[in-house]
Design a protein around this motif. Structure first.
Motif, PDB file in Angstrom:
ATOM      1  N   PHE A  19       0.646  -1.082   0.198  1.00  0.00           N
ATOM      2  CA  PHE A  19      -0.302   0.032   0.294  1.00  0.00           C
ATOM      3  C   PHE A  19       0.811   1.474  -0.085  1.00  0.00           C
ATOM      4  N   VAL A  20       1.981   1.419   1.062  1.00  0.00           N
ATOM      5  CA  VAL A  20       2.934   2.280   1.026  1.00  0.00           C
ATOM      6  C   VAL A  20       3.708   2.780  -0.584  1.00  0.00           C
ATOM      7  N   SER A  21       4.174   1.746  -1.208  1.00  0.00           N
ATOM      8  CA  SER A  21       5.272   1.739  -2.619  1.00  0.00           C
ATOM      9  C   SER A  21       5.136   2.617  -3.519  1.00  0.00           C
ATOM     10  N   PRO A  22       3.075   2.265  -3.348  1.00  0.00           N
ATOM     11  CA  PRO A  22       3.028   3.376  -4.693  1.00  0.00           C
ATOM     12  C   PRO A  22       3.432   5.084  -4.167  1.00  0.00           C
ATOM     13  N   LEU A  23       3.298   5.231  -2.706  1.00  0.00           N
ATOM     14  CA  LEU A  23       2.708   6.134  -2.701  1.00  0.00           C
ATOM     15  C   LEU A  23       4.429   7.125  -2.718  1.00  0.00           C
ATOM     16  N   ILE A  24       4.976   6.001  -1.992  1.00  0.00           N
ATOM     17  CA  ILE A  24       7.055   6.185  -2.036  1.00  0.00           C
ATOM     18  C   ILE A  24       7.200   7.033  -3.761  1.00  0.00           C
ATOM     19  N   TRP A  25       6.682   5.821  -4.556  1.00  0.00           N
ATOM     20  CA  TRP A  25       7.473   6.475  -5.395  1.00  0.00           C
ATOM     21  C   TRP A  25       6.604   7.054  -6.364  1.00  0.00           C
ATOM     22  N   VAL A  26       5.234   7.871  -6.064  1.00  0.00           N
ATOM     23  CA  VAL A  26       4.992   9.685  -6.211  1.00  0.00           C
ATOM     24  C   VAL A  26       5.801  10.263  -6.084  1.00  0.00           C
ATOM     25  N   VAL A  27       6.160  10.283  -4.729  1.00  0.00           N
ATOM     26  CA  VAL A  27       6.823  11.032  -4.499  1.00  0.00           C
ATOM     27  C   VAL A  27       8.149  11.478  -4.768  1.00  0.00           C
ATOM     28  N   VAL A  28       8.671   9.798  -5.361  1.00  0.00           N
ATOM     29  CA  VAL A  28       9.899   9.974  -5.125  1.00  0.00           C
ATOM     30  C   VAL A  28      10.099  10.872  -6.833  1.00  0.00           C
ATOM     31  N   SER A  29       9.841  10.015  -7.577  1.00  0.00           N
ATOM     32  CA  SER A  29       9.329  10.568  -9.074  1.00  0.00           C
ATOM     33  C   SER A  29       9.104  11.860  -8.944  1.00  0.00           C
TER      34      SER A  29
ATOM     35  N   ASP B 133       2.660  15.373 -19.078  1.00  0.00           N
ATOM     36  CA  ASP B 133       3.994  16.064 -18.337  1.00  0.00           C
ATOM     37  C   ASP B 133       3.661  15.290 -17.089  1.00  0.00           C
ATOM     38  N   TYR B 134       4.422  14.325 -17.109  1.00  0.00           N
ATOM     39  CA  TYR B 134       4.285  13.477 -15.794  1.00  0.00           C
ATOM     40  C   TYR B 134       4.841  14.383 -14.667  1.00  0.00           C
ATOM     41  N   GLY B 135       5.348  15.094 -14.531  1.00  0.00           N
ATOM     42  CA  GLY B 135       6.487  15.198 -13.375  1.00  0.00           C
ATOM     43  C   GLY B 135       6.003  15.763 -12.776  1.00  0.00           C
ATOM     44  N   ALA B 136       4.581  17.736 -13.339  1.00  0.00           N
ATOM     45  CA  ALA B 136       4.111  17.644 -13.061  1.00  0.00           C
ATOM     46  C   ALA B 136       3.024  17.404 -12.095  1.00  0.00           C
ATOM     47  N   THR B 137       2.220  15.982 -13.137  1.00  0.00           N
ATOM     48  CA  THR B 137       1.375  15.897 -12.653  1.00  0.00           C
ATOM     49  C   THR B 137       1.694  14.833 -11.166  1.00  0.00           C
ATOM     50  N   GLU B 138       2.683  14.267 -11.379  1.00  0.00           N
ATOM     51  CA  GLU B 138       3.208  13.237  -9.646  1.00  0.00           C
ATOM     52  C   GLU B 138       3.131  14.625  -8.535  1.00  0.00           C
ATOM     53  N   ALA B 139       4.123  16.031  -9.520  1.00  0.00           N
ATOM     54  CA  ALA B 139       4.078  16.769  -7.910  1.00  0.00           C
ATOM     55  C   ALA B 139       2.633  17.251  -7.206  1.00  0.00           C
ATOM     56  N   GLY B 140       1.964  17.402  -7.851  1.00  0.00           N
ATOM     57  CA  GLY B 140       0.069  17.095  -8.073  1.00  0.00           C
ATOM     58  C   GLY B 140      -0.445  16.158  -7.124  1.00  0.00           C
ATOM     59  N   VAL B 141      -0.179  14.981  -7.625  1.00  0.00           N
ATOM     60  CA  VAL B 141      -0.398  13.711  -6.369  1.00  0.00           C
ATOM     61  C   VAL B 141      -0.023  14.033  -5.312  1.00  0.00           C
ATOM     62  N   VAL B 142       1.554  14.508  -4.486  1.00  0.00           N
ATOM     63  CA  VAL B 142       1.931  14.442  -4.004  1.00  0.00           C
ATOM     64  C   VAL B 142       1.595  15.671  -2.913  1.00  0.00           C
ATOM     65  N   VAL B 143       0.929  17.258  -3.205  1.00  0.00           N
ATOM     66  CA  VAL B 143      -0.200  18.107  -3.124  1.00  0.00           C
ATOM     67  C   VAL B 143      -0.668  17.734  -2.592  1.00  0.00           C
ATOM     68  N   LEU B 144      -1.645  16.874  -3.481  1.00  0.00           N
ATOM     69  CA  LEU B 144      -2.862  16.679  -2.889  1.00  0.00           C
ATOM     70  C   LEU B 144      -3.175  15.318  -1.569  1.00  0.00           C
ATOM     71  N   LEU B 145      -1.716  14.720  -2.496  1.00  0.00           N
ATOM     72  CA  LEU B 145      -2.569  13.619  -0.656  1.00  0.00           C
ATOM     73  C   LEU B 145      -1.613  14.151   0.886  1.00  0.00           C
ATOM     74  N   ILE B 146      -1.329  15.002   0.523  1.00  0.00           N
ATOM     75  CA  ILE B 146      -0.613  16.323   1.530  1.00  0.00           C
ATOM     76  C   ILE B 146      -1.991  16.072   2.649  1.00  0.00           C
ATOM     77  N   PRO B 147      -2.673  16.297   3.065  1.00  0.00           N
ATOM     78  CA  PRO B 147      -4.227  17.601   3.519  1.00  0.00           C
ATOM     79  C   PRO B 147      -4.328  16.179   3.885  1.00  0.00           C
ATOM     80  N   CYS B 148      -4.878  14.906   2.851  1.00  0.00           N
ATOM     81  CA  CYS B 148      -5.080  13.932   2.945  1.00  0.00           C
ATOM     82  C   CYS B 148      -4.501  12.910   4.353  1.00  0.00           C
ATOM     83  N   ALA B 149      -3.182  12.416   3.509  1.00  0.00           N
ATOM     84  CA  ALA B 149      -2.822  11.631   5.199  1.00  0.00           C
ATOM     85  C   ALA B 149      -2.163  12.046   6.350  1.00  0.00           C
ATOM     86  N   ILE B 150      -1.602  13.660   6.723  1.00  0.00           N
ATOM     87  CA  ILE B 150      -2.081  15.005   7.421  1.00  0.00           C
ATOM     88  C   ILE B 150      -3.588  14.796   8.539  1.00  0.00           C
TER      89      ILE B 150
END
Length: 272
Positions: free
Chosen positions: A22-32, A235-252
């Motif tokens: 479950f955690v590995s896709p999230l780590i992959w997105v952050v690193v990417s 632009d996969y890089g900017a898309t992944e950056a957006g996923v990280v921004v979306l993820l942070i409030p949900c995770a917190i």
């Protein structure tokens, strides 16, 4: 009876494997989001160029975040207030059509909400709510009603009526008993309802797509629009950056409210 050691070891290994899955896709997105990728602003080396692209896209990241926050607040506030009152009504009061009203509320689950968005868009134009953040939040609240009302009714059903009857003997009316006695007890369920409403509003794409213009877009809608760059290159890089921004409030929020979330879902499982 003590559980054998080998069974405990196997259980821990399985738990670790599930956590990794479950955690590995999230780590992959952050690193990417920081790694070099062709067709993105971060084409060489590691850095924050993808986040800078996301920050400056069209109306700007702060504007899209603001829109998402307002929509989420509207959905959370209305979901918690309306579903708490509805759950209290369905649980505590005996009136004609109570069960029918509850079944009608649950029947919303059977309606594909995409089929209602065009009629809602036409209706919102007539009442002045089209292309407003309030309108988007209210529609998201509408589709949160069935499950959230079900959760709140079960939570109130699990509370003995003696508690509020004692409060009424002391001079409280039904509403005062709800606020002073019952709300503190059902707080975990209210947190669960609010968290579910936030997650739905924060990540929803379809409803803002139909009811919002580009200036009123939430972050998920802006991300989809941003994916398609010039010459059809995504632009996969900017898309992944957006996923990280979306993820942070949900995770917190989920980590902070996890104990209430679990208690809220368990409320009503055992009455008494």
């Amino acid at each position: 009876m003590t559980t054998p050691l080998w069974k405990r070891v196997i259980a821990r290994v399985l738990e670790a494997l599930l956590a990794i899955i479950f955690v590995s896709p999230l780590i992959w997105v952050v690193v990417s989001s920081f790694s070099p990728q062709k067709g993105s602003a971060q084409s060489e080396g590691w850095g924050i160029a993808n986040y800078l692209t996301l920050f400056g896209y069209q109306e700007g990241l702060p504007k899209y975040l603001f829109n998402s926050v307002i929509v989420s607040l509207v959905a959370v506030v209305f979901s918690v207030v309306v579903c708490t009152l509805a759950g209290y009504s369905f649980s505590r009061f005996d009136y004609p059509g109570r069960n029918l009203g509850f079944m009608v509320t649950l029947s919303i689950l059977m309606v594909p909400y995409a089929s209602l968005l065009i009629p809602l868009m036409v209706w919102f134009k007539d009442i002045g709510l089209n292309d407003t953040l309030l309108g988007v939040g209210l529609v998201i609240t509408l589709f949160q009603l069935p499950m959230s009302t079900f959760i709140m009714r079960n939570a109130f059903d699990a509370i003995p009526k003696d508690m509020e009857e004692a409060a009424m003997v002391d001079g409280c009316n039904s509403f005062q008993a709800l606020l002073r006695i019952l709300v503190p007890v059902v707080k975990p369920s209210m947190v669960t309802v609010g968290l579910l409403a936030f997650l739905e509003a924060w990540n929803n794409f379809m409803i803002p797509l139909y009811l919002s213009s580009s200036a009123k877009s939430t972050l998920p809608l802006a991300m989809v629009n941003m994916r398609q760059q010039t010459m059809g290159v995504i632009d996969y890089g900017a898309t992944e950056a957006g996923v990280v921004v979306l993820l942070i409030p949900c995770a917190i929020l989920f980590l902070a409210l996890q104990k209430y979330y679990v208690k809220g879902f368990m409320a009503g499982a055992v009455k008494g």
